[in-house]
Write an enzyme that holds these catalytic residues in place. Structure first.
Site, PDB file in Angstrom:
ATOM      1  N   SER A 184       0.844  -1.186   0.000  1.00 44.62           N
ATOM      2  CA  SER A 184       0.000   0.000   0.000  1.00 44.62           C
ATOM      3  C   SER A 184       0.886   1.245   0.000  1.00 44.62           C
ATOM      4  O   SER A 184       1.650   1.458  -0.936  1.00 44.62           O
ATOM      5  CB  SER A 184      -0.954  -0.030   1.191  1.00 44.62           C
ATOM      6  N   ASP A 251     -16.948 -16.933 -11.625  1.00 47.50           N
ATOM      7  CA  ASP A 251     -16.007 -17.727 -10.827  1.00 47.50           C
ATOM      8  C   ASP A 251     -15.197 -18.714 -11.657  1.00 47.50           C
ATOM      9  O   ASP A 251     -13.993 -18.865 -11.474  1.00 47.50           O
ATOM     10  CB  ASP A 251     -16.813 -18.470  -9.742  1.00 47.50           C
ATOM     11  N   ASP A 254     -11.460 -19.497 -14.837  1.00 48.77           N
ATOM     12  CA  ASP A 254     -10.148 -20.165 -14.791  1.00 48.77           C
ATOM     13  C   ASP A 254     -10.267 -21.682 -14.703  1.00 48.77           C
ATOM     14  O   ASP A 254      -9.265 -22.377 -14.538  1.00 48.77           O
ATOM     15  CB  ASP A 254      -9.324 -19.640 -13.615  1.00 48.77           C
ATOM     16  N   ASP A 258     -14.138 -21.662  -7.025  1.00 49.72           N
ATOM     17  CA  ASP A 258     -13.506 -21.496  -5.719  1.00 49.72           C
ATOM     18  C   ASP A 258     -13.860 -20.174  -5.055  1.00 49.72           C
ATOM     19  O   ASP A 258     -13.188 -19.749  -4.103  1.00 49.72           O
ATOM     20  CB  ASP A 258     -11.987 -21.620  -5.847  1.00 49.72           C
ATOM     21  N   ASP A 407      -8.668  -6.129  -4.575  1.00 48.40           N
ATOM     22  CA  ASP A 407      -8.301  -4.972  -3.754  1.00 48.40           C
ATOM     23  C   ASP A 407      -9.460  -3.991  -3.744  1.00 48.40           C
ATOM     24  O   ASP A 407      -9.937  -3.553  -4.793  1.00 48.40           O
ATOM     25  CB  ASP A 407      -7.046  -4.313  -4.328  1.00 48.40           C
ATOM     26  N   HIS A 443      -7.047  -5.895  -0.149  1.00 46.78           N
ATOM     27  CA  HIS A 443      -5.941  -4.948  -0.021  1.00 46.78           C
ATOM     28  C   HIS A 443      -4.858  -5.472   0.927  1.00 46.78           C
ATOM     29  O   HIS A 443      -5.046  -5.506   2.145  1.00 46.78           O
ATOM     30  CB  HIS A 443      -6.449  -3.604   0.478  1.00 46.78           C
TER      31      HIS A 443
END
Length: 512
Positions: A184, A251, A254, A258, A407, A443
């Site tokens: 950050s 979801d 890919d 999960d 994030d 984050h």
């Protein structure tokens, strides 16, 4: 913005250079360091024994150097913790979060527990708070430029110099290698060091960096502005419901279900499809309105000009929305906006220079003017977006950046854009700098995704052994699932086997 805390995994390289001898006497006889354009006011040193850090008991020398830049009216405290034995001959610079230039003592203790000497600076900003009230404006109500420069870059290089000098005085020789570790604001600090002070550290771990500060700090306020314009303030349960629907829809891009969106740029979910759906808000039934959905849609789109053209990125699909589109509610249907404090504080103090200003009254033209002025006034001070890292490369530096795609505060696409710009200037960027996306990670930590286990160790191996990271080991916060993060632009794709094991995935150019 929350400071980084990495999992305390003791790596094999952590003790590679551990010194077998006990350290020197911890006392104020440690030589006062020389600070460029600075004057040391005081140095204190005290032995700390039986310090509890997790399951470890630590003993170290706690050194505090107090100094000023004459004429700047600043008082800066640099903390250096030095292991009393088994020092690994490395110095670690520890980054901060939000307006804090350093992490808390627990983070410093983690470094000492791995046998690092560790240095951190407060940049003259004490006490630490979620706003800059104590230092941003001078007595005349003008921006306090010296303290801003301390925050942006000056105090960072000072701390590296002080840390090396104190380490040398204490042990009789300086560190063999020096590393930066931060997320950050700490990530911003790492990139600033690579850009302005390329020899300060041999290796840099700069995660979820607060990069392109003048652009993203206004873009963080965009969701609140949208709510003010629509006079619509969705409750957290409505925001979460739409986020959950988004994750459910995207979801498996890919190949694995999960609870994580690995490719938010490929997610075509439209929040307007949720309009009219009922949401259970602590026992009360609330219907999602068109304006509720538009708040989310525009939060994803990011800051736009009055004619609708792109100015800066929004949150990725699947990221929690309450960080930037937060609300405070007396009931699920009676809410008001709750801006992210750092963004609102920066706008009111560093641009408008009026802490009492009512930001809910900003027009679209006002917001765009603020965006433009912020870039003009502060890009050269805290932009941290210079893509020319040739000096860092020539110095032999190595750097890793990772960013969670969920994030909720800093936009991952801004980090991707910066990395692409670096590559545009140097096609061999991966020889010294690599970027890893972390699907489902919020984050600096948290979320349902795969958090890097020990990314600093990958930097150390790269610097000291020449082993460039082909992947970075990552795991869910409960440790139940594992994946290897792939260097951008490669992505992690399921190839078969146990979905919880990293060996069941491979890095490919695309998900197709």
């Amino acid at each position: 913005m929350i400071p980084q805390k990495f999992l305390s995994v003791v790596s094999t390289t952590a003790a590679l250079f551990a010194t077998p001898f006990a350290a020197a006497t911890c006392s104020s006889s440690i030589a006062h360091p020389k600070v460029p354009q600075g004057k040391v006011l005081d140095l204190t040193a005290a032995s700390v024994t039986n310090y509890q850090s997790g399951d470890s008991t630590l003993s170290f020398c706690n050194v505090t150097v107090t100094y000023t830049h004459p004429g700047w009216n600043d008082t800066i405290h640099v903390t250096v913790w030095l292991p009393l034995s088994n020092w690994n001959e490395r110095l670690q610079g520890s980054g901060g979060g939000g307006y804090a230039m350093r992490s808390d003592d627990d983070t410093l203790a983690e470094a000492v527990g791995l046998n690092y000497a560790v240095v951190a600076t407060d940049g003259g900003h004490t006490p630490v708070s979620p706003n800059s009230e104590s230092w941003s404006l001078d007595a005349s109500g003008n921006v306090n430029m010296p303290l801003l420069k301390d925050f942006a870059y000056v105090a960072l290089n000072d701390a590296a110099i002080i840390g090396k000098n104190v380490t040398n005085s204490f042990y009789g020789h300086g560190p063999r290698y020096s590393y930066w570790n931060g997320c950050s604001t700490g990530g911003r600090q790492g990139l600033m060091l690579a850009q302005r002070y390329p020899t300060a550290y041999n290796g840099i771990m700069a995660a979820a960096p607060a990069i392109n500060w003048p652009s993203f700090i206004v873009a963080e306020y965009w969701p609140q502005f949208v709510m003010n314009q629509l006079n619509t303030y969705p409750s957290a349960c409505v925001l979460d419901s739409i986020t959950n629907a988004t994750i459910k829809a995207c979801d498996e891009i890919d190949g694995v279900k999960d609870g994580v969106i690995s490719a938010p740029d490929l997610c075509q979910f439209d929040p307007l499809t949720t309009v009219g759906q009922k949401v259970d808000c602590n026992g009360s039934s609330v219907s999602i309105t068109k304006n509720d959905a538009l708040v989310i849609k525009k939060t994803w789109e990011g800051l736009r000009s009055t004619n609708g053209s792109f100015l800066w990125y929004g949150l990725d699909k699947g990221a929690p929305l309450s960080g930037l589109a937060g609300t405070t509610c007396s009931s699920p249907s009676n809410c008001t906006g709750s801006p992210f404090s750092i963004s609102a504080d920066w706008i009111s103090r560093f641009i408008l220079q009026d802490p009492s200003v009512d930001l809910t009254r900003l027009s679209h033209e006002d917001l765009i003017k603020i965006f433009t002025e912020l870039k003009i006034c502060y890009s050269s001070i805290i932009g941290i977006d210079n893509p020319d890292l040739s000096a860092f490369k020539q110095a032999g530096g190595k750097m890793i950046t990772w960013h969670g795609l969920a994030d909720q505060l800093i936009f991952p696409n801004g980090t991707m854009q910066y990395y692409n710009r670096v590559e545009d200037k140097d096609s061999s960027v991966r020889d010294f700098y690599r970027f890893f996306e972390a699907p489902g990670v919020e984050h600096c930590r948290g979320g349902n995704g795969y958090v890097p286990v020990d990314p600093l160790d990958s930097v150390v191996s790269w610097v000291e052994e020449g082993t460039a990271p082909e992947t970075i080991a990552a795991a869910t916060t409960d440790g139940a699932k594992h994946r290897n993060l792939c260097p951008y632009p490669l992505v992690s794709v399921y190839k078969g086997g146990d979905e919880k094991e990293a060996s069941s995935y491979e890095c490919r150019k695309s998900y197709s």
